[in-house]
Motif scaffolding. Structure first.
Motif, PDB file in Angstrom:
ATOM      1  N   ALA A  92      -4.459  10.134   5.086  1.00  0.00           N
ATOM      2  CA  ALA A  92      -3.862   9.698   3.825  1.00  0.00           C
ATOM      3  C   ALA A  92      -4.830   8.798   3.053  1.00  0.00           C
ATOM      4  O   ALA A  92      -4.975   8.924   1.832  1.00  0.00           O
ATOM      5  CB  ALA A  92      -2.555   8.959   4.096  1.00  0.00           C
ATOM      6  N   THR A  93      -5.502   7.894   3.759  1.00  0.00           N
ATOM      7  CA  THR A  93      -6.480   7.012   3.113  1.00  0.00           C
ATOM      8  C   THR A  93      -7.580   7.824   2.449  1.00  0.00           C
ATOM      9  O   THR A  93      -7.997   7.533   1.316  1.00  0.00           O
ATOM     10  CB  THR A  93      -7.088   6.054   4.158  1.00  0.00           C
ATOM     11  N   ALA A  94      -8.071   8.861   3.148  1.00  0.00           N
ATOM     12  CA  ALA A  94      -9.124   9.708   2.594  1.00  0.00           C
ATOM     13  C   ALA A  94      -8.663  10.432   1.340  1.00  0.00           C
ATOM     14  O   ALA A  94      -9.447  10.664   0.416  1.00  0.00           O
ATOM     15  CB  ALA A  94      -9.581  10.726   3.644  1.00  0.00           C
ATOM     16  N   ALA A  95      -7.369  10.790   1.298  1.00  0.00           N
ATOM     17  CA  ALA A  95      -6.815  11.507   0.142  1.00  0.00           C
ATOM     18  C   ALA A  95      -6.320  10.550  -0.943  1.00  0.00           C
ATOM     19  O   ALA A  95      -5.714  10.987  -1.922  1.00  0.00           O
ATOM     20  CB  ALA A  95      -5.675  12.415   0.597  1.00  0.00           C
ATOM     21  N   ARG A  96      -6.556   9.259  -0.739  1.00  0.00           N
ATOM     22  CA  ARG A  96      -6.118   8.221  -1.680  1.00  0.00           C
ATOM     23  C   ARG A  96      -4.592   8.218  -1.837  1.00  0.00           C
ATOM     24  O   ARG A  96      -4.060   8.012  -2.919  1.00  0.00           O
ATOM     25  CB  ARG A  96      -6.794   8.384  -3.051  1.00  0.00           C
ATOM     26  N   ASP A 160     -13.434  -3.119   2.817  1.00  0.00           N
ATOM     27  CA  ASP A 160     -13.837  -2.247   1.723  1.00  0.00           C
ATOM     28  C   ASP A 160     -14.319  -0.885   2.230  1.00  0.00           C
ATOM     29  O   ASP A 160     -14.314   0.098   1.477  1.00  0.00           O
ATOM     30  CB  ASP A 160     -14.947  -2.907   0.899  1.00  0.00           C
ATOM     31  N   ALA A 161     -14.734  -0.826   3.493  1.00  0.00           N
ATOM     32  CA  ALA A 161     -15.211   0.440   4.055  1.00  0.00           C
ATOM     33  C   ALA A 161     -14.112   1.490   4.115  1.00  0.00           C
ATOM     34  O   ALA A 161     -14.406   2.684   4.233  1.00  0.00           O
ATOM     35  CB  ALA A 161     -15.792   0.215   5.446  1.00  0.00           C
ATOM     36  N   SER A 162     -12.852   1.072   4.012  1.00  0.00           N
ATOM     37  CA  SER A 162     -11.760   2.057   4.019  1.00  0.00           C
ATOM     38  C   SER A 162     -11.895   3.030   2.846  1.00  0.00           C
ATOM     39  O   SER A 162     -11.410   4.172   2.925  1.00  0.00           O
ATOM     40  CB  SER A 162     -10.405   1.352   3.970  1.00  0.00           C
ATOM     41  N   LYS A 163     -12.564   2.604   1.768  1.00  0.00           N
ATOM     42  CA  LYS A 163     -12.769   3.486   0.620  1.00  0.00           C
ATOM     43  C   LYS A 163     -13.765   4.594   0.921  1.00  0.00           C
ATOM     44  O   LYS A 163     -13.876   5.554   0.160  1.00  0.00           O
ATOM     45  CB  LYS A 163     -13.263   2.667  -0.580  1.00  0.00           C
ATOM     46  N   GLN A 164     -14.499   4.461   2.023  1.00  0.00           N
ATOM     47  CA  GLN A 164     -15.497   5.462   2.402  1.00  0.00           C
ATOM     48  C   GLN A 164     -14.926   6.516   3.364  1.00  0.00           C
ATOM     49  O   GLN A 164     -15.648   7.443   3.743  1.00  0.00           O
ATOM     50  CB  GLN A 164     -16.698   4.792   3.062  1.00  0.00           C
ATOM     51  N   VAL A 165     -13.678   6.374   3.779  1.00  0.00           N
ATOM     52  CA  VAL A 165     -13.103   7.330   4.724  1.00  0.00           C
ATOM     53  C   VAL A 165     -12.919   8.676   4.034  1.00  0.00           C
ATOM     54  O   VAL A 165     -12.379   8.754   2.929  1.00  0.00           O
ATOM     55  CB  VAL A 165     -11.754   6.821   5.278  1.00  0.00           C
ATOM     56  N   ARG A 166     -13.392   9.727   4.691  1.00  0.00           N
ATOM     57  CA  ARG A 166     -13.249  11.087   4.190  1.00  0.00           C
ATOM     58  C   ARG A 166     -12.718  11.978   5.304  1.00  0.00           C
ATOM     59  O   ARG A 166     -12.909  11.682   6.483  1.00  0.00           O
ATOM     60  CB  ARG A 166     -14.598  11.657   3.717  1.00  0.00           C
ATOM     61  N   GLU A 167     -12.101  13.084   4.892  1.00  0.00           N
ATOM     62  CA  GLU A 167     -11.709  14.124   5.837  1.00  0.00           C
ATOM     63  C   GLU A 167     -12.488  15.379   5.489  1.00  0.00           C
ATOM     64  O   GLU A 167     -12.635  15.728   4.312  1.00  0.00           O
ATOM     65  CB  GLU A 167     -10.212  14.393   5.762  1.00  0.00           C
ATOM     66  N   CYS A 168     -13.007  16.049   6.510  1.00  0.00           N
ATOM     67  CA  CYS A 168     -13.834  17.231   6.283  1.00  0.00           C
ATOM     68  C   CYS A 168     -13.097  18.234   5.404  1.00  0.00           C
ATOM     69  O   CYS A 168     -11.910  18.484   5.572  1.00  0.00           O
ATOM     70  CB  CYS A 168     -14.192  17.863   7.624  1.00  0.00           C
ATOM     71  N   ALA A 169     -13.827  18.811   4.459  1.00  0.00           N
ATOM     72  CA  ALA A 169     -13.250  19.793   3.546  1.00  0.00           C
ATOM     73  C   ALA A 169     -13.179  21.186   4.152  1.00  0.00           C
ATOM     74  O   ALA A 169     -12.738  22.125   3.491  1.00  0.00           O
ATOM     75  CB  ALA A 169     -14.068  19.845   2.251  1.00  0.00           C
ATOM     76  N   GLY A 170     -13.609  21.331   5.405  1.00  0.00           N
ATOM     77  CA  GLY A 170     -13.535  22.628   6.064  1.00  0.00           C
ATOM     78  C   GLY A 170     -12.096  23.085   6.240  1.00  0.00           C
ATOM     79  O   GLY A 170     -11.207  22.283   6.530  1.00  0.00           O
ATOM     80  N   ALA A 171     -11.882  24.378   6.087  1.00  0.00           N
ATOM     81  CA  ALA A 171     -10.522  24.924   6.165  1.00  0.00           C
ATOM     82  C   ALA A 171      -9.936  24.783   7.559  1.00  0.00           C
ATOM     83  O   ALA A 171      -8.711  24.723   7.716  1.00  0.00           O
ATOM     84  CB  ALA A 171     -10.531  26.395   5.752  1.00  0.00           C
ATOM     85  N   ALA A 172     -10.770  24.738   8.580  1.00  0.00           N
ATOM     86  CA  ALA A 172     -10.285  24.656   9.959  1.00  0.00           C
ATOM     87  C   ALA A 172     -10.854  23.422  10.646  1.00  0.00           C
ATOM     88  O   ALA A 172     -11.385  23.484  11.745  1.00  0.00           O
ATOM     89  CB  ALA A 172     -10.652  25.918  10.731  1.00  0.00           C
ATOM     90  N   CYS A 173     -10.759  22.281   9.971  1.00  0.00           N
ATOM     91  CA  CYS A 173     -11.322  21.048  10.526  1.00  0.00           C
ATOM     92  C   CYS A 173     -10.523  19.855  10.030  1.00  0.00           C
ATOM     93  O   CYS A 173     -10.215  19.761   8.834  1.00  0.00           O
ATOM     94  CB  CYS A 173     -12.791  20.902  10.114  1.00  0.00           C
ATOM     95  N   THR A 174     -10.178  18.950  10.931  1.00  0.00           N
ATOM     96  CA  THR A 174      -9.476  17.723  10.543  1.00  0.00           C
ATOM     97  C   THR A 174     -10.329  16.493  10.874  1.00  0.00           C
ATOM     98  O   THR A 174      -9.807  15.423  11.151  1.00  0.00           O
ATOM     99  CB  THR A 174      -8.109  17.632  11.247  1.00  0.00           C
ATOM    100  N   TRP A 175     -11.643  16.670  10.821  1.00  0.00           N
ATOM    101  CA  TRP A 175     -12.582  15.605  11.187  1.00  0.00           C
ATOM    102  C   TRP A 175     -12.593  14.509  10.132  1.00  0.00           C
ATOM    103  O   TRP A 175     -12.651  14.776   8.944  1.00  0.00           O
ATOM    104  CB  TRP A 175     -13.982  16.198  11.305  1.00  0.00           C
ATOM    105  N   LEU A 176     -12.549  13.268  10.600  1.00  0.00           N
ATOM    106  CA  LEU A 176     -12.616  12.095   9.736  1.00  0.00           C
ATOM    107  C   LEU A 176     -13.973  11.424   9.893  1.00  0.00           C
ATOM    108  O   LEU A 176     -14.541  11.399  10.989  1.00  0.00           O
ATOM    109  CB  LEU A 176     -11.514  11.105  10.099  1.00  0.00           C
ATOM    110  N   PHE A 177     -14.480  10.846   8.816  1.00  0.00           N
ATOM    111  CA  PHE A 177     -15.776  10.179   8.883  1.00  0.00           C
ATOM    112  C   PHE A 177     -15.895   9.181   7.747  1.00  0.00           C
ATOM    113  O   PHE A 177     -15.166   9.238   6.751  1.00  0.00           O
ATOM    114  CB  PHE A 177     -16.924  11.191   8.813  1.00  0.00           C
ATOM    115  N   LEU A 178     -16.843   8.262   7.900  1.00  0.00           N
ATOM    116  CA  LEU A 178     -17.204   7.338   6.829  1.00  0.00           C
ATOM    117  C   LEU A 178     -18.332   7.962   6.025  1.00  0.00           C
ATOM    118  O   LEU A 178     -19.373   8.340   6.579  1.00  0.00           O
ATOM    119  CB  LEU A 178     -17.648   5.990   7.400  1.00  0.00           C
ATOM    120  N   ASP A 179     -18.115   8.090   4.737  1.00  0.00           N
ATOM    121  CA  ASP A 179     -19.121   8.666   3.841  1.00  0.00           C
ATOM    122  C   ASP A 179     -20.065   7.561   3.393  1.00  0.00           C
ATOM    123  O   ASP A 179     -19.755   6.783   2.494  1.00  0.00           O
ATOM    124  CB  ASP A 179     -18.442   9.315   2.637  1.00  0.00           C
TER     125      ASP A 179
END
Length: 211
Positions: A92-96, A160-179
């Motif tokens: 949810a954080t990654a999707a704002r 503030d690093a929470s703003k860097q959280v992303r979720e992989c845009a791959g269709a079959a991936c739920t990987w989270l990472f800091l951008d």
């Protein structure tokens, strides 16, 4: 004859924070075969590989788990539940979007027991944070692999690093990472996997459309 034992899992720790690496122990929630946590020993193995436990502490936990299998199973169930709470919160954080209140409530409910184990210890001429093991065996002691994960999640969400959280845009991936890319444009967990698959799909569709 020595009975063969399955090899301990090796975890990908490229998420940028222990809490994200922990969420990533199930790489694609649509595919059960990508699940890496299958027992209490895997919790210990993850924390050891991530540098959240010392080798000695990990060995003591393995011994305690063998003597108290029901308590270890309960902590394992708690750990997998926490992992899914963290995934939903950071997805949810990654999707704002605002995380679900129930997920945050469970995280907050778990924090006091974990943070109560934090201690300051002398390290050379200074001090460092460490974790105090409960003297009594059982579920409280066996929960040690979860304590630094909970702290990592709280620290990341409050920074503030929470703003860097992303979720992989791959269709079959739920990987989270800091951008941490220069222009904050990273979309994939890895260009070698999901990124290349997306490029291949785009190329295929262009060819199919006569492009």
């Amino acid at each position: 004859m020595v009975e063969d034992r399955p090899a301990a899992p090796s975890f990908d720790l490229s998420g940028g924070a222990p809490c994200l690496d922990f969420a990533n122990t199930w790489a694609d929630r649509g595919r059960p075969e990508t699940e890496s946590l299958r027992g209490y020993g895997d919790l210990v193995a993850f924390a050891l590989q991530a540098g959240l436990l010392s080798g000695g502490h990990a060995a003591r936990l393995a011994g305690r788990a063998a003597r108290h299998p029901r308590a270890a199973a309960a902590v394992f169930a708690q750990g997998r539940g926490l992992r899914e709470d963290l995934y939903r919160i950071f997805s949810a954080t990654a999707a704002r979007r605002a995380p679900a209140a129930a997920d945050l409530e469970r995280l907050n409910a778990a924090l006091p027991a974990a943070l109560s184990r934090l201690r300051l210890a002398r390290r050379g001429a200074g001090f460092a944070w460490t974790w105090a093991e409960p003297a009594a065996p059982g579920k409280a002691a066996l929960a040690a692999p979860l304590w630094p994960i909970l702290r990592s999640a709280a620290d990341l969400l409050a920074s503030d690093a929470s703003k860097q959280v992303r979720e992989c845009a791959g269709a079959a991936c739920t990987w989270l990472f800091l951008d941490r890319s220069r222009n904050r444009s990273r979309r994939w967990c890895s260009m070698d996997t999901c990124g290349n698959r997306a490029k291949a799909r785009r190329h295929y569709h262009r060819k199919s459309d006569g492009g």
